[in-house]
Design an enzyme around this catalytic site. Structure first.
Site, PDB file in Angstrom:
ATOM      1  N   ALA A  94      -8.472   0.716  13.754  1.00 35.54           N
ATOM      2  CA  ALA A  94      -7.997   2.377  13.409  1.00 35.54           C
ATOM      3  C   ALA A  94      -8.891   3.506  13.936  1.00 35.54           C
ATOM      4  O   ALA A  94     -10.009   3.218  13.869  1.00 35.54           O
ATOM      5  CB  ALA A  94      -7.685   2.259  11.788  1.00 35.54           C
ATOM      6  N   GLY A 139      -7.559  -3.312  12.410  1.00 34.38           N
ATOM      7  CA  GLY A 139      -6.328  -3.312  13.101  1.00 34.38           C
ATOM      8  C   GLY A 139      -6.276  -4.145  14.417  1.00 34.38           C
ATOM      9  O   GLY A 139      -5.185  -4.631  14.854  1.00 34.38           O
ATOM     10  N   GLU A 142      -5.908  -7.523  13.258  1.00 38.26           N
ATOM     11  CA  GLU A 142      -4.413  -7.736  13.032  1.00 38.26           C
ATOM     12  C   GLU A 142      -3.590  -7.839  14.131  1.00 38.26           C
ATOM     13  O   GLU A 142      -2.585  -8.513  14.173  1.00 38.26           O
ATOM     14  CB  GLU A 142      -4.089  -6.565  12.095  1.00 38.26           C
ATOM     15  CG  GLU A 142      -4.786  -6.426  10.753  1.00 38.26           C
ATOM     16  CD  GLU A 142      -4.410  -5.374   9.812  1.00 38.26           C
ATOM     17  OE1 GLU A 142      -3.961  -5.420   8.786  1.00 38.26           O
ATOM     18  OE2 GLU A 142      -4.639  -4.194  10.343  1.00 38.26           O
ATOM     19  N   GLU A 162     -11.799  -3.503   6.398  1.00 41.76           N
ATOM     20  CA  GLU A 162     -11.323  -2.190   5.963  1.00 41.76           C
ATOM     21  C   GLU A 162     -12.186  -1.976   4.487  1.00 41.76           C
ATOM     22  O   GLU A 162     -12.265  -1.022   3.993  1.00 41.76           O
ATOM     23  CB  GLU A 162      -9.783  -2.478   5.749  1.00 41.76           C
ATOM     24  CG  GLU A 162      -9.281  -2.252   7.033  1.00 41.76           C
ATOM     25  CD  GLU A 162      -8.816  -3.608   7.706  1.00 41.76           C
ATOM     26  OE1 GLU A 162      -8.221  -3.565   8.711  1.00 41.76           O
ATOM     27  OE2 GLU A 162      -9.331  -4.566   7.464  1.00 41.76           O
TER      28      GLU A 162
END
Length: 275
Positions: A94, A139, A142, A162
């Protein structure tokens, strides 16, 4: 050993539909290249935001969503490969600097867009491969998890980190990591925010292949492309869709199809006769 030359077409941005292209790829954070010659059918997405280590910012996510939407309609795409144009990084996760400037409502909307992006990758109609030649954090991991296959440099670093930032994985990591590694191990990695090397990830089964990094810094990409070449002869979506269409056409005039629809309408068990 005889090596077949892979013909490379230039990188290009995919412009939003209805917009004229200025022909310059320099300002695009997401670029596309279709391989030619014996590798025709392999398309590469290049993530290229060096100023933020490919962080998932608004522009980056918007361009990637639009690129996937256009490629999904292109039947020439038979294998899709995600790679980075930033040396030492796949995707840093992110863009926290950008997110810090968002209101709570804007954060919620943006995270929903991130989930939609990962779901679009997971549902892409051709096999997808992530070439992880460097950091894939939060992310970024991910995104790789949303791909069908993952190839990493042994020196790459990855993890759902995170929890070390006071956050939770919000773009599918809590769902896809357990499906990949099992619930208990996924919980351990998420709760601790542990980082894994490419070698460790391969031992756990998080990536399909781990390879020693080369001087150019693209060993994972090279292995991923070789894997795509191996997959290529097995994938023919156009033929599969044509076969599906022929089979469905044969089903349309059958008595069993009409009986099934009538039974659904009348809320009863259908009585099929094989005709």
């Amino acid at each position: 050993m005889l090596r077949v030359l892979c013909l490379l077409r230039p990188w290009r941005p995919l412009r939003a539909r209805g917009c004229a292209s200025d022909g310059a790829a320099g300002g695009s954070e997401i670029q596309v290249r279709a391989l030619a010659g014996p590798d025709q059918g392999i398309t590469e997405i290049l993530m290229n935001r060096p100023s933020a280590r490919n962080a998932l910012g608004n522009v980056f996510v918007s361009e990637l969503l639009e690129t996937l939407a256009q490629l999904r309609e292109d039947r020439q795409v038979r294998v899709l490969l995600f790679r980075s144009g930033v040396k030492g990084v796949f995707c840093a996760g992110a863009d926290l600097k950008e997110r810090e400037q968002m209101s709570e409502a804007e954060v919620g909307v943006f995270v929903q867009r991130l989930r939609g992006l990962m779901n679009d990758i997971a549902a892409f109609p051709a096999p997808t491969i992530a070439a992880m030649d460097g950091f894939a954090l939060g992310g970024g991991l991910e995104l790789a998890l949303a791909c069908d296959l993952r190839v990493a440099a042994s020196s790459a670093v990855m993890g759902l980190i995170e929890t070390t930032r006071g956050l939770l994985p919000g773009a599918g990591g809590t769902q896809r990591l357990p499906r990949c590694l099992g619930v208990a191990l996924a919980k351990e990695l998420i709760f601790t925010g542990r980082r894994l090397s490419g070698t460790e990830a391969h031992v756990l089964g998080l990536v399909n292949h781990a390879v020693a990094q080369n001087e150019e810094g693209d060993a994972a990409y090279q292995r991923a492309r070789a894997l795509a070449q191996e997959i290529l002869p097995q994938v023919d979506i156009a033929s599969g869709m044509a076969i599906e269409g022929m089979c469905y056409a044969q089903n349309i005039p059958t008595r069993d199809r009409l009986e099934g629809m009538a039974a659904f309408r009348e809320k009863r068990t259908p009585k099929f006769v094989g005709k």
